[in-house]
Design a protein around this motif. Sequence first.
Motif, PDB file in Angstrom:
ATOM      1  N   VAL A  99     -30.542 -72.775  25.602  1.00  0.00           N
ATOM      2  CA  VAL A  99     -30.140 -73.352  26.881  1.00  0.00           C
ATOM      3  C   VAL A  99     -28.737 -72.900  27.256  1.00  0.00           C
ATOM      4  O   VAL A  99     -28.459 -72.511  28.399  1.00  0.00           O
ATOM      5  CB  VAL A  99     -30.229 -74.891  26.818  1.00  0.00           C
ATOM      6  N   SER A 100     -27.820 -72.937  26.290  1.00  0.00           N
ATOM      7  CA  SER A 100     -26.461 -72.466  26.545  1.00  0.00           C
ATOM      8  C   SER A 100     -26.448 -70.985  26.884  1.00  0.00           C
ATOM      9  O   SER A 100     -25.751 -70.543  27.808  1.00  0.00           O
ATOM     10  CB  SER A 100     -25.590 -72.726  25.319  1.00  0.00           C
ATOM     11  N   LEU A 101     -27.217 -70.208  26.138  1.00  0.00           N
ATOM     12  CA  LEU A 101     -27.271 -68.766  26.376  1.00  0.00           C
ATOM     13  C   LEU A 101     -27.754 -68.466  27.794  1.00  0.00           C
ATOM     14  O   LEU A 101     -27.156 -67.659  28.518  1.00  0.00           O
ATOM     15  CB  LEU A 101     -28.202 -68.126  25.342  1.00  0.00           C
ATOM     16  N   VAL A 102     -28.826 -69.138  28.206  1.00  0.00           N
ATOM     17  CA  VAL A 102     -29.377 -68.904  29.538  1.00  0.00           C
ATOM     18  C   VAL A 102     -28.384 -69.332  30.619  1.00  0.00           C
ATOM     19  O   VAL A 102     -28.184 -68.629  31.616  1.00  0.00           O
ATOM     20  CB  VAL A 102     -30.715 -69.652  29.691  1.00  0.00           C
ATOM     21  N   ALA A 103     -27.743 -70.494  30.428  1.00  0.00           N
ATOM     22  CA  ALA A 103     -26.794 -70.979  31.424  1.00  0.00           C
ATOM     23  C   ALA A 103     -25.632 -70.011  31.608  1.00  0.00           C
ATOM     24  O   ALA A 103     -25.229 -69.696  32.739  1.00  0.00           O
ATOM     25  CB  ALA A 103     -26.286 -72.363  31.022  1.00  0.00           C
ATOM     26  N   VAL A 104     -25.093 -69.502  30.494  1.00  0.00           N
ATOM     27  CA  VAL A 104     -23.954 -68.582  30.585  1.00  0.00           C
ATOM     28  C   VAL A 104     -24.400 -67.228  31.133  1.00  0.00           C
ATOM     29  O   VAL A 104     -23.647 -66.574  31.870  1.00  0.00           O
ATOM     30  CB  VAL A 104     -23.270 -68.441  29.213  1.00  0.00           C
ATOM     31  N   LEU A 105     -25.612 -66.793  30.819  1.00  0.00           N
ATOM     32  CA  LEU A 105     -26.118 -65.558  31.419  1.00  0.00           C
ATOM     33  C   LEU A 105     -26.174 -65.680  32.935  1.00  0.00           C
ATOM     34  O   LEU A 105     -25.830 -64.750  33.669  1.00  0.00           O
ATOM     35  CB  LEU A 105     -27.504 -65.230  30.870  1.00  0.00           C
ATOM     36  N   LEU A 106     -26.618 -66.828  33.416  1.00  0.00           N
ATOM     37  CA  LEU A 106     -26.705 -67.037  34.866  1.00  0.00           C
ATOM     38  C   LEU A 106     -25.324 -67.107  35.511  1.00  0.00           C
ATOM     39  O   LEU A 106     -25.109 -66.584  36.605  1.00  0.00           O
ATOM     40  CB  LEU A 106     -27.474 -68.326  35.159  1.00  0.00           C
ATOM     41  N   VAL A 107     -24.386 -67.758  34.820  1.00  0.00           N
ATOM     42  CA  VAL A 107     -23.060 -67.963  35.398  1.00  0.00           C
ATOM     43  C   VAL A 107     -22.156 -66.756  35.197  1.00  0.00           C
ATOM     44  O   VAL A 107     -21.414 -66.360  36.104  1.00  0.00           O
ATOM     45  CB  VAL A 107     -22.404 -69.226  34.792  1.00  0.00           C
TER      46      VAL A 107
END
Length: 451
Positions: A78-86
């Motif tokens: 979840v953290s990985l995906v969020a930071v990839l998006l941001v």
Amino acid sequence: MSLFAELRMRPAAEPAMSGRFVAKGWDASRTMRLALSGGTLFVLLVGANLATPLYPGLSQRLGLGSLGISIAFASYVVSLVAVLLVAGHWSDHIGRRAALTLAVVLGIAGVTVFAMAGSLLALCVGRALHGAAVALATGASSAALRELLPNRVGWASRFTLLSSSGGVALGPLVGGALAVGPVPTEVPFLACGVVLALLLAPLVLIKARPAIRPAFDTSRSRLLAPRGFGVGQRSARGAFWRASAVGFLSFAVFGYFLSLAPGYLAATLGITSLPAIGALAGLVLAASAAVQLAGRGSAQRSPRTAGRIVRIGLALLGAGTLGAGWAASSGHAVLLVVAIVAAGVGQGMAFRELFDGLATAVAPERHAQAVSGLYVVTYLGSAVPVIGVGALAGAVGLPTASAVFTAGCAVAAGILAVFGAPRRASRAAGPAPESVRTRLSSPCGRRRDPS
């Protein structure tokens, strides 16, 4: 340009107090830059999967059930995906070196917190920090490798896949091998933290190349603002979504083997050795990494051949996953190993072909954004299905939940084999790769975005 000047997004030609440092910086060779760019992502991904053989022990020590282990595992994703998006595109603007350095710092924090964790919350915080580190490194490493090999796009993709798949595959093996002594759940992560700390010196000292799209007349906040999801290039959308769909499915399989499967397989096969559990869990990823390194790149193949390879790979992935589920429930160790290898080989064939197609189709200035977007979808496959399996296991038991999951993955692989393989029309934009290589062959090895 110094590291701090990059983080402030100062253009390369702007005088800075650190200007004398630039002249004395370490002008590393291309080989060393390739090793540093790919090696940073590799080490971070090894560290991200050290916990795989340790989850059964952590479950007992902290009193966590299948759902708790799923949540701890998914917090990383979840953290990985969020930071990839941001922040997946940040390396285009602050520079590849700066993004990789930030990733290493976050990685050190993540493994340290996880090693000292005494609760599910602490496990999740450590995993989330490490997920943010991998997210920052993913786009930066892939884009740096492509810029360092401007006329060999296939090899750049191969090195990227080696760093990602190889790191994920080796993590469980290293975690099991280092799980010794009175604190087996701490030693692997502290060792990884030391290796990451050793990477900081060359990253700080190296004479970095300027960002491909630095801040000139555009505000920094606007450049670093989250981007719209996707590849941002109409001609590459088909390649992007095909690779994303196969990535989602394959990482759902990987996520299962890296989280819930170790405890399940240890119980059904009577395995007590942590290195053996790690080796079994990482076997599917090792097979995938080996296949992705072998053979020719997709640019040397016809569209018909590329589509056939993708279909065969998806068929192997589905059959291997289904066979692994049956072998685990019936306790057939040899069949389980064969099925796991088949699933890994199939995933490697299909995903490498589609990843190469995306890397060839996308323009260089969109590469970091495209790869980050691809891994947003791909890594969601490691979170959403795994949490679902964990919740289902709490209701009907892990054996039944595993059987449902593996059967569902086999069906999904069959559907993608029929509808998700590249068609002849998808390779219609044949001249694009040559134009990309022409633009990248400039003295600076990159193209500035006119915007």
